[in-house]
Motif scaffolding. Structure first.
Motif, PDB file in Angstrom:
ATOM      1  N   ARG A   1      -7.409  -7.492  -6.404  1.00  0.00           N
ATOM      2  CA  ARG A   1      -6.427  -8.149  -5.530  1.00  0.00           C
ATOM      3  C   ARG A   1      -6.761  -9.610  -5.287  1.00  0.00           C
ATOM      4  O   ARG A   1      -7.924 -10.010  -5.309  1.00  0.00           O
ATOM      5  CB  ARG A   1      -6.432  -7.464  -4.161  1.00  0.00           C
ATOM      6  CG  ARG A   1      -5.949  -6.039  -4.160  1.00  0.00           C
ATOM      7  CD  ARG A   1      -4.465  -5.985  -4.006  1.00  0.00           C
ATOM      8  NE  ARG A   1      -4.005  -4.618  -3.834  1.00  0.00           N
ATOM      9  CZ  ARG A   1      -2.861  -4.299  -3.240  1.00  0.00           C
ATOM     10  NH1 ARG A   1      -2.078  -5.229  -2.744  1.00  0.00           N
ATOM     11  NH2 ARG A   1      -2.497  -3.041  -3.148  1.00  0.00           N
TER      12      ARG A   1
ATOM     13  N   LYS B   1      -3.281  -3.802   6.890  1.00  0.00           N
ATOM     14  CA  LYS B   1      -2.345  -2.707   7.062  1.00  0.00           C
ATOM     15  C   LYS B   1      -2.526  -2.029   8.433  1.00  0.00           C
ATOM     16  O   LYS B   1      -1.596  -1.451   8.977  1.00  0.00           O
ATOM     17  CB  LYS B   1      -2.465  -1.698   5.915  1.00  0.00           C
ATOM     18  CG  LYS B   1      -1.727  -2.164   4.625  1.00  0.00           C
ATOM     19  CD  LYS B   1      -0.287  -2.320   4.902  1.00  0.00           C
ATOM     20  CE  LYS B   1       0.745  -2.528   3.835  1.00  0.00           C
ATOM     21  NZ  LYS B   1       0.585  -2.854   2.506  1.00  0.00           N
TER      22      LYS B   1
ATOM     23  N   LYS C   1       7.072  -5.218  -4.686  1.00  0.00           N
ATOM     24  CA  LYS C   1       7.441  -6.085  -3.557  1.00  0.00           C
ATOM     25  C   LYS C   1       6.898  -7.506  -3.751  1.00  0.00           C
ATOM     26  O   LYS C   1       7.632  -8.482  -3.649  1.00  0.00           O
ATOM     27  CB  LYS C   1       6.890  -5.527  -2.226  1.00  0.00           C
ATOM     28  CG  LYS C   1       7.482  -4.217  -1.784  1.00  0.00           C
ATOM     29  CD  LYS C   1       6.903  -3.758  -0.450  1.00  0.00           C
ATOM     30  CE  LYS C   1       5.406  -3.547  -0.472  1.00  0.00           C
ATOM     31  NZ  LYS C   1       4.949  -2.503  -1.407  1.00  0.00           N
TER      32      LYS C   1
ATOM     33  N   SER D   1       3.328   0.947  -2.429  1.00  0.00           N
ATOM     34  CA  SER D   1       2.375   0.121  -3.159  1.00  0.00           C
ATOM     35  C   SER D   1       2.602   0.203  -4.667  1.00  0.00           C
ATOM     36  O   SER D   1       2.775   1.290  -5.216  1.00  0.00           O
ATOM     37  CB  SER D   1       0.965   0.596  -2.820  1.00  0.00           C
ATOM     38  OG  SER D   1       0.045  -0.276  -3.377  1.00  0.00           O
TER      39      SER D   1
ATOM     40  N   ARG E   1      -7.400   1.613   0.325  1.00  0.00           N
ATOM     41  CA  ARG E   1      -7.320   2.130   1.688  1.00  0.00           C
ATOM     42  C   ARG E   1      -7.723   3.601   1.736  1.00  0.00           C
ATOM     43  O   ARG E   1      -7.677   4.314   0.746  1.00  0.00           O
ATOM     44  CB  ARG E   1      -5.913   1.958   2.248  1.00  0.00           C
ATOM     45  CG  ARG E   1      -5.603   0.528   2.667  1.00  0.00           C
ATOM     46  CD  ARG E   1      -4.222   0.412   3.291  1.00  0.00           C
ATOM     47  NE  ARG E   1      -3.175   0.662   2.318  1.00  0.00           N
ATOM     48  CZ  ARG E   1      -2.462   1.765   2.232  1.00  0.00           C
ATOM     49  NH1 ARG E   1      -2.643   2.735   3.118  1.00  0.00           N
ATOM     50  NH2 ARG E   1      -1.543   1.912   1.311  1.00  0.00           N
TER      51      ARG E   1
END
Ligand SMILES: Nc1ncnc2c1ncn2[C@@H]1O[C@H](COP(=O)(O)OP(=O)(O)O)[C@@H](O)[C@H]1O
Ligand SMILES: C=C(OP(=O)(O)O)C(=O)O
Ligand SMILES: [Ca+2]
Ligand SMILES: [Mn+2]
Length: 665
Positions: A449, A328, A369, A365, A183
């Motif tokens: 990812r 996001k 999680k 991040s 990002r």
């Protein structure tokens, strides 16, 4: 077997001296009987096609109508609905300065027939404005809309038209996100208007960098013109939030099959019936990813711009193809819309035990999680974005976005197995021939990812909702190695650490981060929150109190020294710690209190070596430990200064208690 020239071949004895055996064309008499039992090529019914084209046309059939036509619904109603849908898409793609929407037509331009596409649906829109002299070239062309394609169709689009798209050995679609592999928070802009000027969090520490309405429209026009100049665009109509009362309809317009498949996986997928009745979206993203913004445009500081206009309910993406930006970006929108309805939006994972006990996993991040909420012994509600309302918790998304760096089948089997047909695999390296992915290879980026639908996790809880949380786990990846592996928190301590949002940013997810750096990110998600952090904190405190949730701080980072000398806490130990929280065993443990941070730490946990529970034990250099502890304590204090002047909740007692719950020295 090796031949004369050393070449290898199978069954070389089968070959005659002069090559292949001869084909018999005449049947011998004794063969005639057995012949009847053999299934001949021509014994089956011939295909009902006269030509190859006809044969190919038989292969595919139209999906059956999903909603049975009722008495009041004539085939004309279906045609009307299709018209409305195309009109809505055309309106979404409208230039704000020229004609109204472009001529849109459904389907792949590559498969269209020679004749002009039928656009009855939209062209009449132009007729409201009598044909004008200043009509532009763009009004004369068609924009083909690939609307809510299936994963299989998107695979084909990606493989045919997007360089860098490949099928991996497990069936996932490997793709490249281009120059941006994370990002770009510094390129995010939010329109400041009369409403948002008062509502939103602006200034120091805030992620909301302002832009004006006009500049937004300049960028919107740029993105829309780019998209309409393409032969085809992808349109996804989907939902956010599994709570049916607070569901948001989103439309994503993008140029790449990669983006469409990513959002197909990440947002909630409408049933065919829901799609038929979708109507007008509540929010629209224009993703012109590969097309840059204009650096001469006011407020632009790079070629990348991610612009949010809450009044228009639109987001524009220019100059980055990193798909996480869309996911996001929508999360930011939910951080605005949900609190307005008294619903708390959470940057957290969430899972539920067999007995219905729900746990939230907050963290920035890379703190765990996704990894820790994906737990084979529990039901997964979601890995990253949730809402906590009067009804309980609900996932905002329809999929998960897992880090793949060093992914192992043994340590994270459910994530490993989710990487199959339908999953988008970003920026991974694989063997050219076998297409086996090497998850240890960081040649493209550390931030590799996988984006997959949540039902790819076997024990996903569908629908992704659950009762009020029992445990609130704050994850911090402490690169200093001084925070204990687990601490039990008072409510005030939970608030203190929630507002602080400490972690070490590890390389990858954000552009430009090369080594772990201590960061504080309010509410464990300052990059996404829209209102002042104390608004979310007050809501969390109120909900935790009301529903009797216990707060925990779990360090998934370093132990036995800082980054460079110590080691990251073993995932297996962290899992044992989390198990003990879920089971309630940790609530019953004996505790001691640490110096400086005043954290309550257990003396024993099943499956975890007791000596690591107090970090003071794990450092060989005790002075270095104390210095590092004080250093981190100082960083916490300094960070909290900006919050001292804020009131939290109805009375100010909580604010004082919260401050007292931080490090004291
Ligand atoms: N003790 C640990 N606890 C949690 N994750 C760990 C631990 N040790 C290593 N990891 C790795 O750290 C990463 C955590 O990332 P992830 O779960 O995607 O974080 P988030 O979802 O919060 O961004 C994963 O790659 C995981 O394998
Ligand atoms: C997608 C992201 O989520 P996370 O790293 O928290 O999983 C991100 O931060 O870009
Ligand atoms: Ca995650
Ligand atoms: Mn996240």
């Amino acid at each position: 077997m090796a031949g004369e020239n050393g070449e290898f071949s199978f069954n070389s004895s089968f070959r005659g001296r002069n090559g292949l055996p001869k084909i018999q064309t005449h049947k011998k008499a004794e063969d005639a009987e057995t012949d009847k039992q053999i299934c001949h090529d021509d014994s089956a019914q011939p295909v009902k096609a006269q030509t190859l084209d006809e044969l190919h046309s038989l292969q595919r059939k139209k999906s059956a109508p999903t909603t049975p036509l009722t008495a009041t619904q004539t085939p004309f109603a279906e045609e009307d609905r299709q018209k409305q849908q195309l009109q809505s898409i055309s309106a979404s793609l409208a230039s704000l300065t020229r004609e109204t929407g472009p001529k849109v037509v459904k389907g792949d331009p590559a498969t269209r027939t020679a004749e002009t596409p039928r656009v009855s649906a939209v062209s009449h829109q132009h007729h409201h404005f009598a044909p004008t002299l200043n009509i532009s070239d763009s009004a004369l062309k068609f924009t083909h809309i690939l609307y809510n394609l299936s994963p299989a169709e998107l695979y084909e689009q990606a493989i045919k038209y997007e360089k860098g798209s490949f099928i991996t050995s497990s069936g996932a679609l490997a793709t490249l996100s281009g120059a941006k592999t994370g990002r770009s928070p510094r390129d995010k802009r939010v329109v400041k208007d009369e409403t948002t000027a008062d509502d939103l969090w602006w200034g120091k520490g805030s992620p909301n960098i302002e832009m004006d309405e006009h500049t937004f429209l300049v960028n919107r026009e740029r993105a829309v013109d780019y998209l309409c100049s393409l032969e085809k665009v992808f349109v996804n109509d989907q939902f956010l939030n599994w709570d049916p009362e607070h569901r948001i309809k989103v439309r994503i317009v993008s140029a790449r099959a990669y983006h469409s498949l990513f959002m197909h996986n990440m947002c909630i997928r409408p049933t065919p019936e829901e799609l038929e009745n979708f109507g007008t979206p509540d929010f629209t993203i224009y993703n012109a990813g590969q097309f840059p913004c204009n650096r001469y445009t006011h407020y632009m500081t790079s070629s990348t711009s991610i612009d949010l206009n809450l009044a228009r309910r639109e987001m524009v993406i220019l100059g980055t193809q990193y798909a996480g930006e869309m996911k996001k970006g929508l999360f930011g929108v939910m951080h605005y819309l949900m609190p307005k309805r008294q619903i708390l939006s959470l940057h957290s994972g969430c899972n539920m035990g067999k007995d219905g006990d729900v746990a939230l996993f907050f963290g920035l991040s890379g703190t765990g999680k996704t990894t820790l909420s994906t737990d084979h012994n529990r039901y997964l509600i979601g890995d990253d974005e949730h809402c906590w309302s009067e009804n309980g918790v609900s996932n905002i998304e329809g999929g998960c976005y897992a880090k793949c760096v060093d992914l192992s089948r043994e340590k994270e089997p459910d994530i490993w197995n989710a990487i199959k047909f339908g999953t988008v695999l970003e920026n991974v390296v694989f063997d050219e021939h076998t297409r086996e992915v090497d998850y240890s290879d960081k040649s493209v980026t550390e931030n590799t990812r996988a984006a997959y639908p949540i039902e790819f996790i076997p024990n996903a809880k569908i629908p992704c909702v659950g009762p009020h949380p029992k445990n609130v786990i704050l994850l911090a990846c402490d690169a200093f190695g001084v925070l204990p592996p687990v601490s039990k928190l008072s409510l005030a301590q939970t608030m203190y650490h929630f507002i602080s949002g400490y972690t070490a940013l590890v390389a990858g997810t954000e552009d430009g981060i090369k080594e772990p750096t201590a960061t504080f990110s309010a509410c464990f998600g300052a990059a996404f929150i829209m209102l002042h952090p104390t608004k979310y904190a007050a809501m969390l405190a109120e909900k935790m109190q009301k529903h009797g949730a216990t707060g925990w701080l779990v360090n998934t980072g370093w132990s036995g020294g800082s980054y460079g000398s110590g080691n990251r806490i073993k995932l297996a130990y962290t899992r044992k710690i989390i198990d003990a929280i879920h089971s309630g065993a940790l609530l019953e443990a004996n505790y001691t209190t640490t110096e400086i941070f005043g954290l309550e730490i257990p003396t024993e946990i099943e499956g975890v070596p007791s000596e690591i529970l107090d970090p003071a034990n794990t450092w060989s250099d005790k002075d270095a430990y104390k210095d590092t502890l004080l250093k981190l304590g100082g960083l916490f204090k300094k960070n909290f200064e900006v919050f001292l002047s804020y009131k939290i909740g109805a009375d100010n007692n909580l604010a004082e208690e919260i401050l007292a719950a931080g490090p004291t020295f």
